[in-house]
Design a protein around this motif. Structure first.
Motif, mmCIF file in Angstrom:
data_model
loop_
_atom_site.group_PDB
_atom_site.id
_atom_site.type_symbol
_atom_site.label_atom_id
_atom_site.label_comp_id
_atom_site.label_asym_id
_atom_site.label_seq_id
_atom_site.Cartn_x
_atom_site.Cartn_y
_atom_site.Cartn_z
ATOM 1 N N GLY A 1 0.877 -1.104 0.113
ATOM 2 C CA GLY A 1 0.092 -0.051 0.201
ATOM 3 C C GLY A 1 0.825 1.302 0.128
ATOM 4 N N ALA A 2 1.804 1.189 0.798
ATOM 5 C CA ALA A 2 2.720 2.494 0.896
ATOM 6 C C ALA A 2 3.570 2.703 -0.512
ATOM 7 C CB ALA A 2 3.864 2.207 1.998
ATOM 8 N N TYR A 3 3.862 1.623 -1.161
ATOM 9 C CA TYR A 3 4.406 1.556 -2.441
ATOM 10 C C TYR A 3 3.534 2.241 -3.433
ATOM 11 C CZ TYR A 3 6.209 -0.036 -7.015
ATOM 12 O OH TYR A 3 6.732 -0.148 -8.169
ATOM 13 N N ILE A 4 2.338 1.773 -3.610
ATOM 14 C CA ILE A 4 1.446 2.268 -4.464
ATOM 15 C C ILE A 4 1.134 3.758 -4.493
ATOM 16 C CG2 ILE A 4 -1.284 2.162 -5.107
ATOM 17 C CD1 ILE A 4 0.658 0.211 -6.394
ATOM 18 N N GLN A 5 1.087 4.163 -2.895
ATOM 19 C CA GLN A 5 1.038 5.523 -2.663
ATOM 20 C C GLN A 5 2.291 6.347 -3.152
ATOM 21 O OE1 GLN A 5 0.791 6.485 1.675
ATOM 22 N NE2 GLN A 5 -0.466 8.210 1.171
ATOM 23 N N ALA B 1 2.021 6.746 -7.140
ATOM 24 C CA ALA B 1 0.922 7.193 -7.306
ATOM 25 C C ALA B 1 1.114 8.657 -7.489
ATOM 26 C CB ALA B 1 -0.345 7.025 -6.671
ATOM 27 N N GLN B 2 2.177 9.045 -6.935
ATOM 28 C CA GLN B 2 2.496 10.679 -7.074
ATOM 29 C C GLN B 2 3.593 10.942 -8.260
ATOM 30 O OE1 GLN B 2 0.646 12.499 -5.359
ATOM 31 N NE2 GLN B 2 -0.330 10.609 -4.460
ATOM 32 N N ARG B 3 3.915 9.851 -9.048
ATOM 33 C CA ARG B 3 4.855 10.222 -10.145
ATOM 34 C C ARG B 3 4.017 10.928 -11.168
ATOM 35 N NH1 ARG B 3 7.840 4.285 -11.219
ATOM 36 N NH2 ARG B 3 8.770 4.035 -9.316
ATOM 37 N N PRO B 4 4.689 11.954 -11.955
ATOM 38 C CA PRO B 4 3.925 12.509 -13.096
ATOM 39 C C PRO B 4 4.052 11.410 -14.063
ATOM 40 C CG PRO B 4 6.306 13.331 -12.921
ATOM 41 C CD PRO B 4 5.953 12.535 -11.606
ATOM 42 N N ALA B 5 2.953 11.659 -14.778
ATOM 43 C CA ALA B 5 2.754 10.843 -15.992
ATOM 44 C C ALA B 5 3.362 11.372 -17.381
ATOM 45 C CB ALA B 5 1.369 10.730 -16.515
ATOM 46 N N VAL C 1 -1.951 16.522 -19.819
ATOM 47 C CA VAL C 1 -1.334 16.977 -18.499
ATOM 48 C C VAL C 1 -1.611 16.350 -17.494
ATOM 49 C CG1 VAL C 1 -0.863 19.126 -17.097
ATOM 50 C CG2 VAL C 1 -0.892 19.332 -19.654
ATOM 51 N N ARG C 2 -0.799 15.514 -16.763
ATOM 52 C CA ARG C 2 -1.393 14.770 -15.838
ATOM 53 C C ARG C 2 -0.351 14.715 -14.543
ATOM 54 N NH1 ARG C 2 -5.163 10.352 -15.848
ATOM 55 N NH2 ARG C 2 -4.283 9.583 -18.027
ATOM 56 N N THR C 3 -0.515 15.172 -13.455
ATOM 57 C CA THR C 3 0.261 15.276 -12.337
ATOM 58 C C THR C 3 0.406 13.912 -11.471
ATOM 59 O OG1 THR C 3 -1.420 15.980 -10.744
ATOM 60 C CG2 THR C 3 -0.052 17.786 -11.840
ATOM 61 N N THR C 4 -0.493 12.771 -11.788
ATOM 62 C CA THR C 4 -0.385 11.465 -11.218
ATOM 63 C C THR C 4 -0.486 10.486 -12.108
ATOM 64 O OG1 THR C 4 -2.597 11.619 -10.479
ATOM 65 C CG2 THR C 4 -1.002 12.201 -9.020
ATOM 66 N N LEU C 5 -0.122 9.095 -12.016
ATOM 67 C CA LEU C 5 -0.266 8.052 -12.942
ATOM 68 C C LEU C 5 -1.679 7.566 -12.945
ATOM 69 C CD1 LEU C 5 2.882 5.710 -12.020
ATOM 70 C CD2 LEU C 5 2.613 7.816 -13.650
ATOM 71 N N THR D 1 -2.256 2.492 -15.147
ATOM 72 C CA THR D 1 -0.766 2.296 -14.668
ATOM 73 C C THR D 1 -0.430 1.514 -13.307
ATOM 74 O OG1 THR D 1 -0.131 4.010 -16.176
ATOM 75 C CG2 THR D 1 1.276 3.470 -14.618
ATOM 76 N N LEU D 2 -1.310 2.055 -12.469
ATOM 77 C CA LEU D 2 -1.218 1.688 -11.065
ATOM 78 C C LEU D 2 -1.592 0.116 -11.127
ATOM 79 C CD1 LEU D 2 -2.851 4.577 -8.994
ATOM 80 C CD2 LEU D 2 -0.108 3.999 -9.329
ATOM 81 N N GLN D 3 -2.586 -0.321 -11.820
ATOM 82 C CA GLN D 3 -3.107 -1.720 -11.768
ATOM 83 C C GLN D 3 -1.877 -2.487 -12.386
ATOM 84 O OE1 GLN D 3 -5.746 -2.897 -10.361
ATOM 85 N NE2 GLN D 3 -6.955 -1.300 -10.169
ATOM 86 N N GLN D 4 -1.363 -2.038 -13.352
ATOM 87 C CA GLN D 4 -0.155 -2.587 -14.074
ATOM 88 C C GLN D 4 0.885 -2.968 -12.928
ATOM 89 O OE1 GLN D 4 1.767 -1.342 -18.110
ATOM 90 N NE2 GLN D 4 3.442 -1.118 -16.620
#
Length: 354
Positions: A86-90, A93-97, A103-107, A111-114
């Motif tokens: 859970g901590a890893y996904i959090q 998730a904050q990485r820019p796409a 324009v997107r500030t989070t994935l 992508t998170l499901q991948q």
């Protein structure tokens, strides 16, 4: 390849008599995975499954990112619990796409499901190899996943937007116009159109052979293309002859650096991105052509199994997406429903004649 020393674990590559194509696994891109024996074995195993090169590369990148996170958190991979994932996904998730055109500030959710899929498959392997007792990503009965999956319909252009795309494409090199036309006609994925060879085209019957090794499902299929595309193709054959008279890859580079070499999926993606910029349609990608074709087939009342065969889907679940996107069933029900309502209201008007 030398034999394993006495008392050591046998070399599986030698035991199975297989020559792994290690060059397909870009170890230099996955330093953490490369240093981890279990991660190396898992990636080698994935390579032998015949996964597409892009899929294998995505597995390597995502696994490397996860192992790097564990190292920074000082957590041993054998003792990972659900809260660590859970901590890893959090964190992820904050990485820019970076690769997104919008324009997107989070994935994105996909992508998170991948990322979660790669972790789940890796720990399935570790459990099977008895390195770990259980897989933290396998929920107990009735449990829910860490991230709720979003079911988002793909974007397809409107008629006006499609007209704009075609107008811009008129300024593209002939090769790109043929690739775009074939991609739409035959609902081709990016890898499929780029891997076409001269022997895969049957101009007499206007058919394309999509070889199994180029497909996502690893199922070969034969698909048609239209008469206008055939005219473009005949023109391109003369252009290609000036690049190379050898049989082989159909679409060749015309650039000075790679003159006469097979076009790569990245070159094709850049060409489509250029078209998207000129049309001011950042959503338009190489895969949009496939989405549009399959949606049009659904609108044309093709049977779901016919569309699945045409697209090369493993099952009809994926094909249902295009039935929903076309609105075919809803439109039919609405038409029937409105006709019934109209008939009832018309009958009710008769009371005014009494």
């Amino acid at each position: 390849m030398g034999s394993a020393p006495s008392g050591a674990e046998p070399n599986m590559e030698a035991v199975m008599g297989l020559e792994f194509t290690i060059s397909e696994i870009r170890w230099e891109r996955y330093p953490r995975a490369s240093e981890n024996a279990h991660a190396r074995d898992w990636l080698k195993f994935q390579a032998t499954r015949g996964l597409a090169a892009n899929t294998l590369d995505a597995y390597g990148r995502d696994l490397d990112a996860f192992l790097a996170f564990l190292s920074s958190a000082r957590v041993e991979f054998q003792s990972v619990l659900r809260n660590v994932i859970g901590a890893y996904i959090q964190h992820v998730a904050q990485r820019p796409a970076k690769r997104e055109r919008e324009v997107r500030t989070t994935l994105s959710n996909a992508t998170l499901q991948q990322h979660l899929t790669v972790i789940r498959l890796f720990y399935d392997y570790l459990v099977e190899e008895r390195v770990c007792a259980r897989n933290a990503l396998r929920p107990t009965i009735g449990g829910r996943g860490l991230i709720q999956r979003h079911r988002k319909l793909p974007w397809i252009p409107s008629e006006e937007q499609w007209h704009s795309i075609l107008q811009v494409c008129r300024r593209e090199p002939l090769r790109n116009r043929v690739m775009l036309a074939m991609s739409y006609d035959a609902a081709l994925r990016r890898e499929e159109v780029c891997s076409l060879e001269t022997s895969d085209v049957d101009p007499a019957h206007r058919l394309l052979r999509i070889r199994s090794e180029a497909t996502k499902s690893r199922h070969e299929r034969i698909v048609p293309y239209s008469a206008p595309t055939s005219d473009l193709f005949c023109q391109y054959v003369r252009v290609r002859r000036e690049l190379s008279r050898e049989r082989g890859p159909l679409f060749l580079s015309e650039s000075f650096r790679n003159f006469g070499q097979p076009i790569s999926i990245w070159t094709w993606s850049k060409a489509v991105a250029r078209i998207a910029r000129r049309c001011d349609l950042p959503q338009f990608t190489a895969h949009t052509l496939r989405h549009l074709c399959l949606t049009d087939l659904a609108r044309a009342d093709w049977d779901i199994h016919e569309i699945a065969t045409f697209a090369g889907h493993r099952g009809v679940q994926t094909t249902l997406l295009y039935i929903h996107l076309s609105g075919r069933d809803l439109s039919r029900k609405l038409a029937i429903g409105m006709a019934q309502i109209h008939e009832r209201r018309t009958r009710m008007l008769a009371v005014m004649n009494v």
